[in-house]
Design a protein around this motif. Structure first.
Motif, PDB file in Angstrom:
ATOM      1  N   PHE A   1       0.827  -1.205   0.000  1.00  0.00           N
ATOM      2  CA  PHE A   1       0.000   0.000   0.000  1.00  0.00           C
ATOM      3  C   PHE A   1       0.863   1.257   0.000  1.00  0.00           C
ATOM      4  O   PHE A   1       1.940   1.282   0.600  1.00  0.00           O
ATOM      5  CB  PHE A   1      -0.891   0.041   1.251  1.00  0.00           C
ATOM      6  N   TRP A   2       0.326   2.299  -0.624  1.00  0.00           N
ATOM      7  CA  TRP A   2       0.893   3.642  -0.523  1.00  0.00           C
ATOM      8  C   TRP A   2      -0.144   4.492   0.198  1.00  0.00           C
ATOM      9  O   TRP A   2      -1.289   4.596  -0.253  1.00  0.00           O
ATOM     10  CB  TRP A   2       1.184   4.194  -1.915  1.00  0.00           C
ATOM     11  N   VAL A   3       0.244   5.086   1.329  1.00  0.00           N
ATOM     12  CA  VAL A   3      -0.652   5.922   2.128  1.00  0.00           C
ATOM     13  C   VAL A   3      -0.101   7.345   2.149  1.00  0.00           C
ATOM     14  O   VAL A   3       1.064   7.561   2.502  1.00  0.00           O
ATOM     15  CB  VAL A   3      -0.777   5.400   3.573  1.00  0.00           C
ATOM     16  N   THR A   4      -0.926   8.320   1.793  1.00  0.00           N
ATOM     17  CA  THR A   4      -0.503   9.715   1.840  1.00  0.00           C
ATOM     18  C   THR A   4      -1.074  10.390   3.086  1.00  0.00           C
ATOM     19  O   THR A   4      -1.964   9.861   3.744  1.00  0.00           O
ATOM     20  CB  THR A   4      -0.953  10.480   0.583  1.00  0.00           C
ATOM     21  N   GLY A   5      -0.541  11.566   3.402  1.00  0.00           N
ATOM     22  CA  GLY A   5      -0.987  12.263   4.611  1.00  0.00           C
ATOM     23  C   GLY A   5      -0.733  11.436   5.849  1.00  0.00           C
ATOM     24  O   GLY A   5      -1.560  11.370   6.762  1.00  0.00           O
ATOM     25  N   ALA A   6       0.457  10.802   5.893  1.00  0.00           N
ATOM     26  CA  ALA A   6       0.713   9.748   6.879  1.00  0.00           C
ATOM     27  C   ALA A   6       1.474  10.209   8.114  1.00  0.00           C
ATOM     28  O   ALA A   6       1.836   9.380   8.949  1.00  0.00           O
ATOM     29  CB  ALA A   6       1.487   8.607   6.212  1.00  0.00           C
ATOM     30  N   SER A   7       1.711  11.501   8.263  1.00  0.00           N
ATOM     31  CA  SER A   7       2.575  11.940   9.361  1.00  0.00           C
ATOM     32  C   SER A   7       1.881  11.950  10.713  1.00  0.00           C
ATOM     33  O   SER A   7       2.534  11.879  11.756  1.00  0.00           O
ATOM     34  CB  SER A   7       3.145  13.332   9.063  1.00  0.00           C
ATOM     35  N   ASN A   8       0.537  12.026  10.723  1.00  0.00           N
ATOM     36  CA  ASN A   8      -0.179  12.037  11.999  1.00  0.00           C
ATOM     37  C   ASN A   8      -1.642  11.659  11.773  1.00  0.00           C
ATOM     38  O   ASN A   8      -2.057  11.369  10.652  1.00  0.00           O
ATOM     39  CB  ASN A   8      -0.078  13.409  12.689  1.00  0.00           C
ATOM     40  N   GLY A   9      -2.415  11.649  12.844  1.00  0.00           N
ATOM     41  CA  GLY A   9      -3.849  11.441  12.751  1.00  0.00           C
ATOM     42  C   GLY A   9      -4.247  10.166  12.033  1.00  0.00           C
ATOM     43  O   GLY A   9      -3.649   9.100  12.218  1.00  0.00           O
ATOM     44  N   LEU A  10      -5.262  10.273  11.192  1.00  0.00           N
ATOM     45  CA  LEU A  10      -5.797   9.111  10.488  1.00  0.00           C
ATOM     46  C   LEU A  10      -4.760   8.457   9.589  1.00  0.00           C
ATOM     47  O   LEU A  10      -4.668   7.225   9.526  1.00  0.00           O
ATOM     48  CB  LEU A  10      -7.024   9.530   9.668  1.00  0.00           C
ATOM     49  N   GLY A  11      -3.978   9.258   8.877  1.00  0.00           N
ATOM     50  CA  GLY A  11      -2.974   8.691   7.982  1.00  0.00           C
ATOM     51  C   GLY A  11      -1.971   7.825   8.716  1.00  0.00           C
ATOM     52  O   GLY A  11      -1.651   6.709   8.285  1.00  0.00           O
ATOM     53  N   LEU A  12      -1.470   8.323   9.840  1.00  0.00           N
ATOM     54  CA  LEU A  12      -0.522   7.553  10.642  1.00  0.00           C
ATOM     55  C   LEU A  12      -1.173   6.290  11.191  1.00  0.00           C
ATOM     56  O   LEU A  12      -0.560   5.214  11.208  1.00  0.00           O
ATOM     57  CB  LEU A  12       0.004   8.418  11.787  1.00  0.00           C
ATOM     58  N   ALA A  13      -2.427   6.398  11.615  1.00  0.00           N
ATOM     59  CA  ALA A  13      -3.143   5.229  12.141  1.00  0.00           C
ATOM     60  C   ALA A  13      -3.347   4.175  11.057  1.00  0.00           C
ATOM     61  O   ALA A  13      -3.263   2.968  11.327  1.00  0.00           O
ATOM     62  CB  ALA A  13      -4.485   5.661  12.727  1.00  0.00           C
ATOM     63  N   LEU A  14      -3.602   4.605   9.828  1.00  0.00           N
ATOM     64  CA  LEU A  14      -3.736   3.660   8.720  1.00  0.00           C
ATOM     65  C   LEU A  14      -2.420   2.921   8.476  1.00  0.00           C
ATOM     66  O   LEU A  14      -2.406   1.702   8.275  1.00  0.00           O
ATOM     67  CB  LEU A  14      -4.163   4.401   7.454  1.00  0.00           C
ATOM     68  N   VAL A  15      -1.323   3.664   8.482  1.00  0.00           N
ATOM     69  CA  VAL A  15      -0.007   3.043   8.296  1.00  0.00           C
ATOM     70  C   VAL A  15       0.251   2.018   9.392  1.00  0.00           C
ATOM     71  O   VAL A  15       0.648   0.873   9.124  1.00  0.00           O
ATOM     72  CB  VAL A  15       1.101   4.118   8.296  1.00  0.00           C
ATOM     73  N   ARG A  16       0.022   2.421  10.629  1.00  0.00           N
ATOM     74  CA  ARG A  16       0.288   1.525  11.763  1.00  0.00           C
ATOM     75  C   ARG A  16      -0.567   0.256  11.683  1.00  0.00           C
ATOM     76  O   ARG A  16      -0.075  -0.858  11.893  1.00  0.00           O
ATOM     77  CB  ARG A  16       0.035   2.268  13.077  1.00  0.00           C
TER      78      ARG A  16
END
Length: 232
Positions: free
Chosen positions: A7-22
């Motif tokens: 997967f490629w996830v954008t807006g990943a530095s915090n909030g929902l984006g970071l939670a998706l990455v994790r």
């Protein structure tokens, strides 16, 4: 999702984006993450090493977005999923006036979405059952210019996303648009009630629905900042 995917996830530095990455990493998937550098992403990279690829660059800049896509292409050569997480902007300059913040959020995310999707398409074409999920909130879903007119791709980012669906389908790529209920053109007659989502609960719910490949999902939250913290 029954097998490991990329997967490629954008807006990943915090909030929902970071939670998706994790959450994706916890499920064992490979993840490429784009966003402003953050301690949390660095810690995840140290923990997961070969499973997390940090992509540098500002995606609203065409050349930097192309460089990020090339980095991903060199590393993996294929992509199964692209999650474009809009809602705020990691690149909001301190020089932007307060009354221009929301327009900047929309325009930056419009450019980032266009560049990111263009860069990801060749990789998705090589992926297994590829899909794209685009996530919006009340800010990034704002209709700029001619607000009294019907939403169109040139003045509304969710509508632009929907206009990509046919071309993506022809390539075998499914698209899910996640957005608040539109007041002008509601997707359902049922009232969409805002919920007390956390970044973690929203990420878990969205990923559980990803496998269903639904064309549209409604996401209403009582506290936008809990999912998309503002950069200023």
């Amino acid at each position: 999702m029954n097998h490991l995917r990329s997967f490629w996830v954008t807006g990943a530095s915090n909030g929902l984006g970071l939670a998706l990455v994790r959450r994706l990493l916890e499920q064992g998937h490979r993840v490429a993450a784009s966003g402003r550098g953050s301690t949390q992403l660095d810690e995840l990279a140290a923990q997961h090493r070969s499973h997390l690829l940090l992509l540098a660059g500002h995606l609203h800049d065409e050349h930097q977005a192309a460089s990020a896509a090339q980095q991903l292409r060199d590393a993996w050569r294929a992509l199964d999923g692209l999650i474009i997480n809009t809602g705020t902007t990691d690149y909001l300059s301190a020089e932007v006036a307060n009354d221009a913040v929301f327009e900047t959020i929309v325009t930056d995310n419009q450019l980032a979405a266009e560049h990111c999707l263009a860069g990801a398409l060749p990789l998705l074409a090589q992926g297994h059952m590829p899909q794209v999920m685009m996530i919006f909130n009340r800010y990034s879903a704002l209709q700029l210019h001619s607000p009294t007119r019907v939403a169109a791709g040139w003045n509304n980012l969710p509508q632009w996303s929907r206009e990509q669906r046919e071309a993506l389908k022809e390539r075998g790529i499914d698209l899910t648009v996640v957005a608040p209920q539109s007041l002008k053109a509601p997707l359902t007659t049922a009232k969409a009630v805002p919920q007390s989502w956390t970044a973690q609960s929203a990420a878990s719910e969205l990923l559980s629905r990803l496998v269903l490949r639904e064309p549209e999902l409604i996401l209403e939250t009582m506290d936008t900042a809990s999912l998309w913290p503002m950069a200023r």
